[in-house]
Design a protein around this motif. Structure first.
Motif, PDB file in Angstrom:
ATOM      1  N   THR A 109       0.636  -1.278   0.066  1.00 46.98           N
ATOM      2  CA  THR A 109       0.066  -0.137  -0.028  1.00 46.98           C
ATOM      3  C   THR A 109       0.783   1.331   0.002  1.00 46.98           C
ATOM      4  O   THR A 109       1.671   1.386   0.689  1.00 46.98           O
ATOM      5  CB  THR A 109      -0.879  -0.036   1.103  1.00 46.98           C
ATOM      6  OG1 THR A 109      -1.682  -1.197   1.200  1.00 46.98           O
ATOM      7  CG2 THR A 109      -1.849   1.024   1.242  1.00 46.98           C
ATOM      8  N   LYS A 153     -14.648   5.902   2.968  1.00 50.65           N
ATOM      9  CA  LYS A 153     -13.440   5.060   2.681  1.00 50.65           C
ATOM     10  C   LYS A 153     -12.929   4.039   3.559  1.00 50.65           C
ATOM     11  O   LYS A 153     -12.575   2.891   2.928  1.00 50.65           O
ATOM     12  CB  LYS A 153     -12.384   6.061   2.484  1.00 50.65           C
ATOM     13  CG  LYS A 153     -11.052   5.494   1.923  1.00 50.65           C
ATOM     14  CD  LYS A 153     -10.090   6.584   1.811  1.00 50.65           C
ATOM     15  CE  LYS A 153      -8.715   6.157   1.249  1.00 50.65           C
ATOM     16  NZ  LYS A 153      -7.541   7.160   0.988  1.00 50.65           N
ATOM     17  N   TRP A 154     -13.024   4.142   4.853  1.00 53.64           N
ATOM     18  CA  TRP A 154     -12.638   3.120   5.824  1.00 53.64           C
ATOM     19  C   TRP A 154     -13.696   1.959   5.821  1.00 53.64           C
ATOM     20  O   TRP A 154     -13.201   0.654   5.681  1.00 53.64           O
ATOM     21  CB  TRP A 154     -12.932   3.566   7.135  1.00 53.64           C
ATOM     22  CG  TRP A 154     -11.888   4.736   7.406  1.00 53.64           C
ATOM     23  CD1 TRP A 154     -10.796   5.006   6.704  1.00 53.64           C
ATOM     24  CD2 TRP A 154     -11.883   5.617   8.649  1.00 53.64           C
ATOM     25  NE1 TRP A 154     -10.198   6.210   7.393  1.00 53.64           N
ATOM     26  CE2 TRP A 154     -10.845   6.413   8.378  1.00 53.64           C
ATOM     27  CE3 TRP A 154     -12.830   5.934   9.628  1.00 53.64           C
ATOM     28  CZ2 TRP A 154     -10.531   7.798   9.224  1.00 53.64           C
ATOM     29  CZ3 TRP A 154     -12.439   6.911  10.441  1.00 53.64           C
ATOM     30  CH2 TRP A 154     -11.332   7.668  10.479  1.00 53.64           C
ATOM     31  N   ILE A 155     -14.907   2.311   5.676  1.00 57.25           N
ATOM     32  CA  ILE A 155     -15.867   0.928   5.277  1.00 57.25           C
ATOM     33  C   ILE A 155     -15.659   0.269   4.221  1.00 57.25           C
ATOM     34  O   ILE A 155     -15.665  -0.931   4.015  1.00 57.25           O
ATOM     35  CB  ILE A 155     -17.393   1.579   5.516  1.00 57.25           C
ATOM     36  CG1 ILE A 155     -17.578   2.252   6.817  1.00 57.25           C
ATOM     37  CG2 ILE A 155     -18.337   0.322   4.984  1.00 57.25           C
ATOM     38  CD1 ILE A 155     -19.120   2.810   6.902  1.00 57.25           C
ATOM     39  N   SER A 157     -12.613   0.148   2.555  1.00 54.90           N
ATOM     40  CA  SER A 157     -11.327  -0.637   2.641  1.00 54.90           C
ATOM     41  C   SER A 157     -11.619  -1.757   3.261  1.00 54.90           C
ATOM     42  O   SER A 157     -10.831  -2.940   3.233  1.00 54.90           O
ATOM     43  CB  SER A 157     -10.361   0.277   3.298  1.00 54.90           C
ATOM     44  OG  SER A 157     -10.162   1.334   2.528  1.00 54.90           O
ATOM     45  N   TYR A 158     -12.329  -1.622   4.504  1.00 54.84           N
ATOM     46  CA  TYR A 158     -12.632  -2.779   5.391  1.00 54.84           C
ATOM     47  C   TYR A 158     -13.306  -4.128   4.682  1.00 54.84           C
ATOM     48  O   TYR A 158     -13.057  -5.196   4.623  1.00 54.84           O
ATOM     49  CB  TYR A 158     -13.536  -2.426   6.727  1.00 54.84           C
ATOM     50  CG  TYR A 158     -13.747  -3.842   7.387  1.00 54.84           C
ATOM     51  CD1 TYR A 158     -12.922  -4.484   8.321  1.00 54.84           C
ATOM     52  CD2 TYR A 158     -15.211  -4.101   7.354  1.00 54.84           C
ATOM     53  CE1 TYR A 158     -13.247  -5.397   8.773  1.00 54.84           C
ATOM     54  CE2 TYR A 158     -15.636  -5.383   8.057  1.00 54.84           C
ATOM     55  CZ  TYR A 158     -14.718  -6.113   8.923  1.00 54.84           C
ATOM     56  OH  TYR A 158     -14.903  -7.161   9.499  1.00 54.84           O
ATOM     57  N   ALA A 159     -14.450  -3.695   3.852  1.00 52.29           N
ATOM     58  CA  ALA A 159     -15.104  -4.633   3.013  1.00 52.29           C
ATOM     59  C   ALA A 159     -14.067  -5.235   1.953  1.00 52.29           C
ATOM     60  O   ALA A 159     -14.259  -6.406   1.689  1.00 52.29           O
ATOM     61  CB  ALA A 159     -16.016  -3.919   2.240  1.00 52.29           C
ATOM     62  N   SER A 161     -11.080  -5.630   2.475  1.00 51.79           N
ATOM     63  CA  SER A 161     -10.167  -6.675   3.093  1.00 51.79           C
ATOM     64  C   SER A 161     -10.460  -7.983   3.153  1.00 51.79           C
ATOM     65  O   SER A 161      -9.867  -8.954   3.735  1.00 51.79           O
ATOM     66  CB  SER A 161      -9.398  -5.928   4.504  1.00 51.79           C
ATOM     67  OG  SER A 161     -10.675  -5.694   5.298  1.00 51.79           O
ATOM     68  N   VAL A 162     -11.763  -8.043   3.593  1.00 49.68           N
ATOM     69  CA  VAL A 162     -12.487  -9.344   3.559  1.00 49.68           C
ATOM     70  C   VAL A 162     -12.374 -10.453   2.403  1.00 49.68           C
ATOM     71  O   VAL A 162     -12.547 -10.217   1.440  1.00 49.68           O
ATOM     72  CB  VAL A 162     -14.275  -9.317   3.929  1.00 49.68           C
ATOM     73  CG1 VAL A 162     -14.491 -10.727   4.342  1.00 49.68           C
ATOM     74  CG2 VAL A 162     -14.257  -8.353   5.079  1.00 49.68           C
TER      75      VAL A 162
END
Length: 279
Positions: A109, A153-155, A157-159, A161-162
């Motif tokens: 990243t 953006k955080w949500i 990025s988390y989605a 990463s799953v």
């Protein structure tokens, strides 16, 4: 009135480096002060960079983290058709196209501001991109192409990463098939070249020759590891600390001195008894 009072910001006022043109951009209409992208025509010696053609490549500096490849392609598409956009951490020579990168492994990243190489299909796109400095700020985020920031953006990025088990299994299977194919090709090549001398008359010897090496069994490997482990343990216990090593030397010297004194007393006693005959 607002349009009449608008002042054109020159390249020098925008703080652009020498030889660069400053292009104002905004994340959205709500942003008051613009951000500046610094652009110039990418020029290198002929043949040194085949990925970025000199006449059709625009070099871009000061790209904010929220500006993606798609955003850059959309911003400069008004100048000419964009062939490709290469965003990287720092400037460097063009490299050959790499194999498709993994979606799950060895991910890197890049944070902070970056640089980019925008390749146009038409050479006129480079000059048209430089003329964007005379226009108003370009919008990176719009209703049709929104850029996610903050908690959205955080949500996202988390989605992202799953891990999807099916995609992960498909990638691992593809990698193993490619690896098995590569090993099979190497073995076939080694078998084909076996016993054939090279230009100097040397013959390459492999494990598949006349007397191949014996494979080490698991029991033999365990015995070797256990033997090495015991050897290391003896060395560590013998002189684990430096003071132990010094004490061992002192004890040896003390024993030698004691034995020397005992031998001197024995010689004196033998002389007194007239039994000492050195010759």
């Amino acid at each position: 009135m607002a349009a009449a009072k608008r002042k054109h910001v020159t390249t020098a006022e925008a703080g652009a480096p020498a030889g660069y043109t400053a292009i104002p951009v905004k994340l959205s209409e709500k942003q008051q002060s613009p951000h500046y992208l610094y652009v110039k025509e990418h020029k290198v010696r002929e043949g040194t960079d085949t990925t970025h053609p000199p006449n059709r490549t625009l070099f871009v500096l000061n790209i904010p983290p929220y500006c993606t490849k798609a955003c850059l392609s959309r911003l400069f598409s008004c100048c000419s058709s964009v062939q490709s956009v290469n965003v990287c951490e720092k400037p460097g020579p063009g490299e050959k196209p790499e194999a498709p990168k993994s979606k799950f492994f060895n991910l890197k990243t890049v944070t902070g501001f970056r640089v980019a190489y925008v390749v146009f299909k038409n050479p006129a796109g480079v000059q048209a991109a430089k003329s964007l400095s005379l226009q108003g700020p370009l919008m990176i985020s719009s209703e049709s192409h929104p850029v996610k920031t903050g908690i959205r953006k955080w949500i996202a990025s988390y989605a992202a990463s799953v891990v999807d088990p099916a995609e992960l299994k498909a990638e691992v299977d593809t990698f193993m098939q490619t690896y098995d194919k590569k090993i099979a090709e190497e073995e076939a090549k080694a078998e084909k070249e076996e016993g054939i001398p090279d230009e100097e008359g040397w013959v390459k010897v492999t494990r598949k020759g006349r007397r191949p090496g014996l494979p080490r069994t698991e029991a033999a490997s365990l015995r070797v590891l256990e033997r090495e482990k015991r050897k290391r343990a003896r060395k560590e216990l013998l002189n684990f600390y430096a003071w132990q090593h010094r004490e061992t030397k002192r004890e040896n010297i003390a024993q030698l001195r004691k034995k020397f004194e005992e031998d001197k007393q024995r010689i004196v006693l033998m002389r007194a008894q007239r039994k000492f005959r050195p010759y």
